[in-house]
Motif scaffolding. Structure first.
Motif, PDB file in Angstrom:
ATOM      1  N   PHE A   1     -17.361 -14.188  24.774  1.00 39.99           N
ATOM      2  CA  PHE A   1     -18.802 -14.242  24.532  1.00 39.99           C
ATOM      3  C   PHE A   1     -19.255 -15.691  24.536  1.00 39.99           C
ATOM      4  CE2 PHE A   1     -22.589 -14.574  21.831  1.00 39.99           C
ATOM      5  CZ  PHE A   1     -23.421 -13.706  22.513  1.00 39.99           C
ATOM      6  N   VAL A   2     -20.274 -15.978  25.366  1.00 44.28           N
ATOM      7  CA  VAL A   2     -20.818 -17.336  25.483  1.00 44.28           C
ATOM      8  C   VAL A   2     -22.251 -17.327  24.969  1.00 44.28           C
ATOM      9  CG1 VAL A   2     -21.273 -19.268  27.029  1.00 44.28           C
ATOM     10  CG2 VAL A   2     -19.404 -17.687  27.549  1.00 44.28           C
ATOM     11  N   VAL A   3     -22.534 -18.155  23.985  1.00 44.50           N
ATOM     12  CA  VAL A   3     -23.893 -18.239  23.435  1.00 44.50           C
ATOM     13  C   VAL A   3     -24.739 -19.129  24.338  1.00 44.50           C
ATOM     14  CG1 VAL A   3     -25.308 -18.840  21.447  1.00 44.50           C
ATOM     15  CG2 VAL A   3     -22.967 -18.016  21.107  1.00 44.50           C
ATOM     16  N   GLY A   4     -25.825 -18.584  24.874  1.00 48.68           N
ATOM     17  CA  GLY A   4     -26.720 -19.391  25.692  1.00 48.68           C
ATOM     18  C   GLY A   4     -26.667 -19.108  27.177  1.00 48.68           C
ATOM     19  N   GLY A   5     -25.959 -18.045  27.576  1.00 46.25           N
ATOM     20  CA  GLY A   5     -25.975 -17.645  28.975  1.00 46.25           C
ATOM     21  C   GLY A   5     -24.666 -17.866  29.706  1.00 46.25           C
ATOM     22  N   ILE A   6     -24.415 -17.030  30.711  1.00 42.03           N
ATOM     23  CA  ILE A   6     -23.238 -17.162  31.579  1.00 42.03           C
ATOM     24  C   ILE A   6     -23.704 -17.249  33.029  1.00 42.03           C
ATOM     25  CG2 ILE A   6     -21.425 -16.130  30.174  1.00 42.03           C
ATOM     26  CD1 ILE A   6     -22.123 -13.418  31.371  1.00 42.03           C
ATOM     27  N   SER A   7     -22.976 -18.036  33.806  1.00 35.79           N
ATOM     28  CA  SER A   7     -23.324 -18.203  35.215  1.00 35.79           C
ATOM     29  C   SER A   7     -22.671 -17.105  36.047  1.00 35.79           C
ATOM     30  CB  SER A   7     -22.859 -19.577  35.711  1.00 35.79           C
ATOM     31  OG  SER A   7     -21.442 -19.634  35.747  1.00 35.79           O
TER      32      SER A   7
ATOM     33  N   THR B   1     -26.042 -13.904  26.085  1.00 35.15           N
ATOM     34  CA  THR B   1     -27.429 -13.563  25.771  1.00 35.15           C
ATOM     35  C   THR B   1     -28.271 -13.438  27.031  1.00 35.15           C
ATOM     36  OG1 THR B   1     -27.743 -15.942  25.398  1.00 35.15           O
ATOM     37  CG2 THR B   1     -27.427 -14.559  23.462  1.00 35.15           C
ATOM     38  N   GLU B   2     -27.806 -14.016  28.155  1.00 35.02           N
ATOM     39  CA  GLU B   2     -28.544 -13.911  29.412  1.00 35.02           C
ATOM     40  C   GLU B   2     -27.643 -14.295  30.579  1.00 35.02           C
ATOM     41  OE1 GLU B   2     -31.541 -16.966  30.269  1.00 35.02           O
ATOM     42  OE2 GLU B   2     -30.843 -18.071  28.505  1.00 35.02           O
ATOM     43  N   ILE B   3     -28.070 -13.880  31.780  1.00 33.46           N
ATOM     44  CA  ILE B   3     -27.417 -14.321  33.008  1.00 33.46           C
ATOM     45  C   ILE B   3     -28.141 -15.574  33.471  1.00 33.46           C
ATOM     46  CG2 ILE B   3     -26.769 -13.726  35.360  1.00 33.46           C
ATOM     47  CD1 ILE B   3     -25.415 -11.986  33.273  1.00 33.46           C
ATOM     48  N   LEU B   4     -27.401 -16.660  33.635  1.00 34.88           N
ATOM     49  CA  LEU B   4     -28.019 -17.939  33.969  1.00 34.88           C
ATOM     50  C   LEU B   4     -28.058 -18.175  35.469  1.00 34.88           C
ATOM     51  CD1 LEU B   4     -26.531 -20.505  31.413  1.00 34.88           C
ATOM     52  CD2 LEU B   4     -28.874 -19.641  31.498  1.00 34.88           C
ATOM     53  N   THR B   5     -29.196 -18.611  35.955  1.00 32.29           N
ATOM     54  CA  THR B   5     -29.275 -19.307  37.230  1.00 32.29           C
ATOM     55  C   THR B   5     -29.502 -20.768  36.879  1.00 32.29           C
ATOM     56  OG1 THR B   5     -31.682 -19.069  37.401  1.00 32.29           O
ATOM     57  CG2 THR B   5     -30.327 -17.298  38.330  1.00 32.29           C
ATOM     58  N   PRO B   6     -29.237 -21.699  37.794  1.00 37.19           N
ATOM     59  CA  PRO B   6     -29.486 -23.110  37.477  1.00 37.19           C
ATOM     60  C   PRO B   6     -30.920 -23.375  37.029  1.00 37.19           C
ATOM     61  CG  PRO B   6     -28.101 -22.958  39.410  1.00 37.19           C
ATOM     62  CD  PRO B   6     -28.518 -21.551  39.077  1.00 37.19           C
ATOM     63  N   SER B   7     -31.881 -22.704  37.645  1.00 38.04           N
ATOM     64  CA  SER B   7     -33.284 -22.902  37.248  1.00 38.04           C
ATOM     65  C   SER B   7     -33.521 -22.427  35.818  1.00 38.04           C
ATOM     66  CB  SER B   7     -34.215 -22.157  38.209  1.00 38.04           C
ATOM     67  OG  SER B   7     -34.134 -22.700  39.504  1.00 38.04           O
ATOM     68  N   ASN B   8     -32.949 -21.277  35.463  1.00 37.42           N
ATOM     69  CA  ASN B   8     -33.097 -20.780  34.096  1.00 37.42           C
ATOM     70  C   ASN B   8     -32.467 -21.732  33.091  1.00 37.42           C
ATOM     71  OD1 ASN B   8     -34.377 -18.507  35.011  1.00 37.42           O
ATOM     72  ND2 ASN B   8     -32.585 -17.189  34.891  1.00 37.42           N
TER      73      ASN B   8
END
Length: 632
Positions: A586-592, A616-623
């Protein structure tokens, strides 16, 4: 059996699709004959919804009729249900209508209602209480299911409701997470969740509540999987230990309710690894060249949908459907392999349908658009192929624009050039890119990403150098605060002279294999892949990643040597459920998306362990860059 009215199925499917995707766009469908593989989390979640919720509400049922009910969902539970159940699955169990708890609903006093909601959401609880106090009755009877443990203070509110005698079911289920993919889960992405975790100036009460909410949801995931794992965390970020301790407390509550949770030799080896986002900044901003990552990073999606243009100029919004087996085979392929794979798949399809195709040539978008007109009976399949080819073509156009930038990024990320030599004169190579004035050649965000990679590679830069980088890049000074906010995640950003704080860098694996050719623009391996493999090999440093309360687990497994070096991509579907231990990350703050791909690679490379990842979310670089703006 009664047949379900077609208009009911269509209306309900439209509702669930809207909740899942945010729009009524079309979805890519699998080729005929393919069987969707739901995977671990979606399958278990679907079983819980169907067996533990819907079927459990049937008290008496004749063999020749369907026991019709209405399903009512709050905002979070609607996301959960829509990610694991199709509308046909639900209607087959006697649900004639799915409704939003928070919207005005017509009374249906001849039907029983099934509620699935979050007990700690005050708006959801108030809406349920209003229904239970309705006069006349809005429903014939009430079946209430909470997606996590319900606090006693909330339970007490239901003691004196007007229609308490009509409440037939009042239960808790362990499902306070979104089964996003077969091995990917998401928690509720509440406002400020990242800021509360990383900004030390936030109110302590809110910070503690934020950790408690995340811990509760992670505990429901473990309980749903039947796991009571040993908990480990990255010690470099202090809140990780707070989160680990709170999760452990929640798990012990569930263990009291179900003593068999985590029992058995294999289950006792399972681990939960808690990570803060600062463990790997590079993977959040680097251009990832797998198909799915490029689409979400570089193409202009509209509400998550790809816009497919026909030969007549008509635009269709098409979603990338996780239930589509062909998409699952493509999504983690390197972009260099995608076009050929789609063309080969089309040739196989055409051969099976006796459709003439040009020999030895890759099929093009125009070819498929002509086929749609000639063979309307295969419109779904042709649309799918056309969408995939169109997306690949669009991605390759962007690739040609940024290929020099990609090489520069890889040099900064790995510290080596394509020949494996230490990089030299990197700033002189960066300046032409940063000074590019044409935003269509290099965007502002791409310049920011390059600057971040340079700062990370240098373990921080002086104020003078940062100013120099911004001046050459001609960036808005407001972006400077975004860069400086990186320091809240842990790395050195702006330093004075040679003074730098200790950053506790993670040990990396040597993945160089003599004679093995990698894509020169995809040399970087996410740190998460190294950490996961270290856990499986029982080599993860116990000082940097201690066990909560010294709980320990010897994995007893060594990952095959060949998988330590070879860059692999997404596995084919059809894998069976494993009975061995699990590693839950589990990663806090998003996973790429590159980190998600790494998890599937590990699951393919060995058969004993099963790795699951969540955030908590799926990260894109922009996000990620937008999240940085909100941290301070």
């Amino acid at each position: 059996m009664w047949s379900v009215p077609k208009h009911v199925v269509e209306a309900c499917q439209k509702y669930l699709d809207t909740k899942r995707k945010g729009s009524n766009a079309k979805r890519i469908h699998s080729r005929k004959g393919s069987t969707p593989d739901m995977g671990l989390l979606k399958r278990i979640s679907k079983q819980m919804i169907i067996n533990d919720v819907i079927r459990s509400t049937i008290v008496e049922r004749k063999t020749d009729e369907i026991y019709w009910r209405v399903l009512i969902l709050d905002h979070f539970s609607s996301k959960i249900v829509s990610h694991c159940c199709g509308m046909h699955d639900i209607t087959a169990e006697g649900v004639t209508l799915v409704e939003d708890l928070h919207k005005k609903r017509e009374p249906l006093p001849f039907l029983e209602a099934i509620y699935i909601l979050k007990p700690t959401d005050a708006n959801s609880v108030d809406a349920l209480l209003a229904d239970l106090n309705s006069n006349p009755n809005i429903y014939k009877a009430f079946h209430v299911f909470f997606i996590e443990l319900c606090p006693m203070s909330i339970i007490e509110k239901f003691a004196d409701v007007l229609n308490i005698s009509r409440v037939k079911t009042f239960k808790e289920i362990n499902m306070s997470f979104i089964p996003y993919e077969s091995h990917v889960f998401l928690l509720e992405n509440r406002p400020r969740v990242t800021r509360l975790y990383y900004n030390s100036l936030e109110d302590l009460t809110e910070v503690t509540l934020n950790i408690d909410i995340m811990a509760t949801q992670i505990a429901t995931l473990c309980a749903c999987l039947g796991e009571n794992p040993s908990i480990r965390y990255r010690s470099a970020f202090i809140k990780n230990s707070d989160l680990a301790r709170t999760i452990d407390q929640k798990l012990q509550e569930y263990k009291k309710l179900d003593p068999t949770m985590g029992a058995g030799t294999e289950k006792s080896r399972s681990q939960l690894l808690i990570l803060d986002r600062g463990f790997d900044i590079v993977s959040t901003v680097l251009h990832e060249l797998s198909f799915e990552a490029m689409i979400h990073d570089l193409l202009p999606l509209k509400n998550g949908a790809y816009q497919l243009k026909s030969s007549t100029g008509e635009v269709k919004n098409v979603f990338l459907d996780e239930d589509d087996e062909s998409w699952k085979e493509l999504k983690h392929l390197h972009i260099a392999e995608v076009s050929k794979k789609v063309s080969d798949d089309y040739q196989d399809f055409a051969k099976s349908k006796n459709i003439e195709t040009p020999d030895g040539q890759q099929v093009g978008l125009r070819d498929l658009q002509m086929m749609v007109k000639k063979l309307p009976q295969y419109q779904k399949e042709m649309t799918m192929f056309a969408t995939q080819i169109s997306m690949a073509s669009d991605c390759m156009k962007v690739y040609e624009r940024i290929k020099n930038l990609l090489l520069l990024e890889q040099d900064l990320a790995t510290g080596e050039d394509a020949n494996g030599e230490p990089i030299k004169g990197i700033m002189n190579k960066m300046f032409p890119v940063l000074m590019e004035v044409d935003s269509e050649s290099v965007t502002e965000y791409e310049k920011l990403r390059l600057i971040i990679l340079y700062i990370i590679s240098r373990n921080g830069v002086t104020e003078e150098i940062l100013t120099k980088l911004f001046t050459h890049a001609m960036l808005n000074p407001a972006f400077r605060e975004m860069i400086e906010n990186l320091a809240l995640l842990g790395p050195n950003v702006v330093v004075i002279g040679d003074s730098r704080k200790e950053t506790h860098n993670v040990e990396r694996k040597n993945r160089d294999e003599p004679g093995k050719c990698f894509y020169t623009t995809s040399r970087w391996t996410p740190v998460l892949k190294d950490l996961a493999e270290f856990v499986l090999e029982d080599r993860l440093d116990k000082k940097s990643f201690p066990y909560q309360f010294n709980r320990n687990a010897d994995t007893g497994y060594k990952i095959p040597a060949s998988t330590r070096y070879v860059q692999q991509w997404y596995p084919k579907s059809g894998q069976q459920t494993r009975s061995g231990p699990r590693l839950i990350i589990f990663v806090v703050g998003g996973i790429s998306l590159s980190e998600i791909r790494s998890v599937y690679e590990i699951n393919k490379s060995q058969s004993e362990w099963e790795v699951v990842i969540g955030s908590t979310e799926i990260l894109t670089p922009s996000n990620f860059l937008k999240d940085l703006e909100t941290l301070a």
